[in-house]
Each structure stands twice: as C-alpha cells, then as structure tokens.
Design a protein around this motif. Structure first.
Motif, short mmCIF file in Angstrom:
data_model
loop_
_atom_site.label_atom_id
_atom_site.label_comp_id
_atom_site.label_asym_id
_atom_site.label_seq_id
_atom_site.Cartn_x
_atom_site.Cartn_y
_atom_site.Cartn_z
N UNK A 70 0.82 -1.21 0.00
CA UNK A 70 0.00 0.00 0.00
C UNK A 70 0.86 1.26 0.00
N UNK A 71 1.87 1.29 0.83
CA UNK A 71 2.75 2.45 0.89
C UNK A 71 3.46 2.67 -0.44
N UNK A 72 3.90 1.60 -1.07
CA UNK A 72 4.59 1.71 -2.36
C UNK A 72 3.66 2.24 -3.45
N UNK A 73 2.37 1.88 -3.40
CA UNK A 73 1.42 2.43 -4.36
C UNK A 73 1.33 3.94 -4.19
N UNK A 74 1.36 4.40 -2.94
CA UNK A 74 1.32 5.84 -2.68
C UNK A 74 2.53 6.58 -3.21
N UNK A 75 3.62 5.88 -3.46
CA UNK A 75 4.85 6.49 -3.99
C UNK A 75 5.02 6.29 -5.49
N UNK A 82 -2.53 10.40 -2.67
CA UNK A 82 -1.41 9.58 -2.19
C UNK A 82 -1.34 9.53 -0.66
N UNK A 83 -1.79 10.57 0.01
CA UNK A 83 -1.63 10.66 1.46
C UNK A 83 -2.29 9.50 2.20
N UNK A 84 -3.53 9.08 1.85
CA UNK A 84 -4.12 7.93 2.55
C UNK A 84 -3.31 6.65 2.38
#
Length: 457
Positions: free
Chosen positions: A111-116, A202-204
């Motif tokens: 999930x975090x990588x999707x946000x980046x 991206x923040x969520x």
C-alpha cells in the motif's frame, strides 16, 4: 490440574481456562488487524474508481480506462487463492499467529509503495505494470489474512458466543471502508480539484505506515489459538492440509464459497469503487458528497454486522443468513433507482439499506465457516473457501457492472446481476447445515467431518 485463577473466564474450546482479559485482547487484535488490512485494500479500490483510470490508463480513453482501472481491482482476487493456500498450509502446520503478522506487513508495504508510484505521464507503461504488481501482493496478503483472524477469534471464544467473537474480524471490514472513505473525503476537501488528482490521493496510502505499526504491535501480543496449540501438542498436524481438504471436502468448499460470493458481489459495489465512479461520472454527483455517503453507510454496515454476529448465537447461523439474503435482495432492487435520482440523500439511503443486508450475510460467516471444517484443515478450509468466493463474487463485480451499464445504457442489468448472485448465495445457504456450538477441538475431528449438509441428519 491446576486451580482456576479467580479472574479466569469460561473454558475455551480446548478445555483450558481463558481469562476475560485474554479474550478481549484477542478480540481487539482481530479488529485492529483486519481494519488495517482492509483499509489498505479499500483505499486502492476507492482510488481505482476515482483517479486511477486518469492517472495510469488515460491513453486508453475514458470509458476503457475506467474498465481497466476496475480490472486491476479484480486481478488481485485471482491471487487470493495463492495467499489462501500458503496461509492455510503454514497456518495449519505452524500456527495462526505467525500468518497474521506476515500478511499484515505484506499488505502495508504494498500500500505504501502504491502511494509512492509514479504515474503514466511520468514513466509510461511501467506505471500501470508496477501498479498491477503491487495490487497482486495485496491480493496474496488478503487471501491469507482473513482465515487467520477468524480462527484466532472463534477458537478463543466461549462456545455459546462464537458468533459474537467471530463478528470482531468481520467488523474490521466496514471499519476499514469507513477509514478509507473518510480519508479520501478529507483529502478531497483539503485538496480539491487538480490538487487531489496530482498528489492528494497519495496521502491515505502513505498513512498506512502508521496503521501497520499499530497493527503489528497489537498482533504480536496475542497468544496462539488454543485449538492449534492442542493440535501441536497432540502432534496431529496435517502435512498437506490443502490436498486433504479437496480430497475429502470439495463440495463443502464450493458451497461455502458460493455463500460468500452472493454477499461479495453486492458488497463490492462500494468496496470495489463502482458506486463511487457511477455516481460521480454517470449521475454527476459531487465526489466529496458521494464519499461522505459511503462513509455513513460503512457505519450501518458495521452495526448490522455486529448485530448479526450477536443474533446468530441465538437463532443460528443459517437462519440469520436467510434473513440477510431477503434484506439484501430487497435493497438491491431499490438501490439504483435511489442512486439514479441524483439526490445525495437518496444515494445514502440506498447504501444504508444495502449494508443492512450485507451485514446479516457477513456477520455470522466467521463462526459458520469455522464450525463447518474439521480442526486439522480448518485454516485451509476457511481461507480457500473465502478466496474462491471472493473470485466468484467480488473479483470482477465492478468490471461486470461497468460493462453491463455501458452495453445496455441502463442500470437494470446491474441490478439483476446482483440479485442473481444473492439468490445463488441463498441456495448455497439452504444446502449447508447449521452446526452452531459443535466441538472445535482436535479430539472431536470425527464428529466435525460428518453432518455437513442440510440433507444429512
């Protein structure tokens, strides 16, 4: 046998003493863990309905980009069985607890990588490819997480309250949807228009880092399931639980999967992002208002799921499901006329009505699944049935709905597709036997392996 501790609670399914604090810790851990997992999962689905088509598939054209975006939601479901097989194998061989920790970390990292992740405009075709890879990792994690959380809750529970305890990981799903929708609604309010599309979404995804740390800390403090502890003590662990499961219980797996498919198809109208996309693009409602309506419906889903878990301990799993199927079918018939009205209040009303039926066909699932499968293959049984049901029901429900809408120019076909899935779930429910209160211990394996179907007595 040692004396009972003065603060100890009733006997667990294994006959050992469980304190009230132990049971509460397990219940809290399953709620927190599944909330984190499904927050991550639903953030993706909501973003797929709102921005991913434009950011990652724009060269395909608006209509096709929407379908491709929803396909990435569905692709992850194809990998849920892989996660279920792996989690079932290791969960039945080495314990429920270790699987819960690993799946939590895997989901959060993806999930975090999707946000980046850079967009198509920035790195071209590599962007959607990487998006799909990370979504696959989410699918593997989701396929393994649910079964472990369910068994930790149910196998720790007093026999007469398995439905209530089993509802704990279930309510993590609507809480996850509530958090995901609320976060996106907040970001949409703080960063309106292009700012939301450029980076506000991206923040969520990045916020998942905080949730992972909380979930990891909570789950590490939970003791292993007492049923698995007895399996290990008796040295009765199955070497290939998935093979044993399909050799002996294939019809049971398929019927249990169809029960979940009927619920999942309707549920993924919101959790898969379809209603959010349909209401904002086809109907023209404000994105923030739609996200607020979905957030409110998450609360009603939470309450109805919890209520169904409590009720099924009193009237049975099967009867509670039947009530839920009737409520869900009626709500589906009313849903799109309410959405098509163009009024946000009526949209919210339709979603709340739908979530009542969804809660009653979801709250009892943990207890019923756990009581259907014998102890030696229980992790594999509940995980694989859940994963197959997710493929048959929710995997491509948003894609099918989008295709039906575009092909017919009407939402009527979507309605009858969803009602048909609910009828299929009802039929599967009627073919299975309610086994409320059955002994879950490994010593009762023979009794657990018989009387599975409604025609057996």
């Amino acid at each position: 046998m040692s004396a009972q501790h003065p603060n100890a609670g009733p006997l667990t399914p294994t006959g050992t003493i469980a304190s009230t604090s132990d049971r509460r810790r397990v219940a809290f851990a399953t709620v927190v863990g599944t909330t984190v997992e499904w927050y991550d999962y639903f953030i993706y689905a909501s973003a797929a309905g709102l921005v991913f088509g434009q950011l990652f598939f724009e060269p395909a054209g608006e209509g096709v980009a929407t379908i491709l975006s929803f396909l990435t939601v569905g692709i992850s479901f194809l990998f849920r069985p892989l996660g279920a097989f792996l989690a079932g194998h290791f969960g039945d061989r080495y314990g429920r607890r270790i699987v819960l920790v690993v799946t939590l970390i895997l989901m959060g990292a993806a999930t975090v990588l999707i946000g980046l992740l850079p967009t198509y405009a920035q790195i071209g075709v590599a962007a959607p490819v990487l998006l799909i890879v990370l979504r696959v990792l989410q699918g593997v994690s989701a396929g393994g997480e649910w079964g472990g959380a369910v068994l930790m809750a149910v196998e720790h529970a007093p026999r007469a309250r398995r439905g209530l305890f089993g509802a704990m990981p279930q309510i993590g799903v609507p809480i996850g949807l509530l958090l995901a929708s609320a976060m996106l609604a907040l970001m949409n309010a703080l960063f309106p228009g292009d700012a939301f599309i450029q980076w506000g979404w991206r923040i969520p995804f990045l916020f998942s880092v905080v949730l992972i740390l909380v979930g990891y800390w909570v789950r590490r403090r939970v003791e292993e399931s007492p049923v698995f502890a007895e399996i290990a003590e008796r040295k009765e662990r199955t070497s290939a639980p998935a093979i044993t499961l399909f050799r002996r219980f294939t019809p049971l797996v398929l019927l249990a999967a169809l029960v979940f498919a009927g619920n999942n198809a309707a549920g993924y109208m919101t959790t898969g992002g379809y209603i959010q996309n349909y209401a904002t693009t086809a109907i023209g409602l404000d994105r923030g208002a739609v996200l607020t309506a979905v957030t409110i419906s998450s609360v009603s889903w939470l309450l109805s799921t919890f209520a169904a878990g409590w009720l099924c301990d009193r009237i049975g799993r099967r009867t509670t499901y039947i009530i839920g199927w009737i409520a869900q079918g009626a709500a589906l018939i009313a849903l799109f006329p309410l959405v098509n009205s163009g009024e946000v209040v009526l949209l919210g009303t339709g979603l709340v009505l739908l979530t009542i039926g969804l809660g009653f066909t979801y709250g009892p699932q943990s207890a019923w699944y756990s009581e259907l499968f014998p102890a030696s293959v229980r992790f594999s049984g509940v995980s694989i049935s859940y994963a197959i049901g997710a493929i048959l029901g929710g995997a491509f429900a948003p894609t099918i709905a989008a295709w039906l809408q575009q092909s017919t120019g009407s939402s009527d076909a979507v309605t009858w597709y969803l009602v048909g899935m609910a009828v299929l779930g009802l039929v599967a429910t009627l073919l299975l036997r309610d086994r409320r209160g059955i002994d879950l211990r490994p010593s009762a394996e023979e009794a657990q392996s018989t009387g599975l179907y409604a025609w057996q007595r």
